[in-house]
Design an enzyme around this catalytic site. Sequence first.
Site, short mmCIF file in Angstrom:
data_model
loop_
_atom_site.label_atom_id
_atom_site.label_comp_id
_atom_site.label_asym_id
_atom_site.label_seq_id
_atom_site.Cartn_x
_atom_site.Cartn_y
_atom_site.Cartn_z
CB VAL A 61 -0.79 -0.02 1.19
CG1 VAL A 61 -1.87 1.37 1.38
CG2 VAL A 61 -2.01 -1.15 1.21
CB CYS A 62 3.87 2.24 1.79
SG CYS A 62 2.90 2.20 3.55
#
Length: 170
Positions: A61-62
């Site tokens: 996600v990052c």
Amino acid sequence: MTRRGKFGTVDITVLGEELKVGDKAPDFVANKMDLSPYNFYDEEDGKIKIISVVPSLDTDVCELQTKMFQKATEFLSDDVIILTVSNDLPFAQIRFKKNKKADQIKFVSDYNTRDFSSKYGTLIEELKLLNRSVFVVDKDNTIKYVQYLKQNTDLPEYEEAVRVAKQLSK
């Protein structure tokens, strides 16, 4: 002050007060990728800033959040900078920037002083990582957009942050 949130299925505590639109963006120190000191006001004077805060660049996600902001740089004027802040060691940030071709983004690490996280209310107490959030700060260091995510596995509304930054650069 503390707030509750989630990191996947894990309950977390986020330390500090949330900043709001209209607040003065606090000055902070962090570490650049070469370990030298970074001072927010000095380094970004006169620029519009999108501050993208991620828990760890080594997560999907990052990585996606950072790639989306990298893509957005194609549509932003030269007076807008994107600053990614994490508690990743600068060595990990260097590796990420090189491997993911995130060359239009500036990376700083809050691992050492935790000055950013204490002033912006983003430190996850249990993990010592940063709570996912996004800030848009104008040239006078006033916050024009802010989003703190309660679930760290969700993506931020990056399109809205980019829209606000574009409006400020007109």
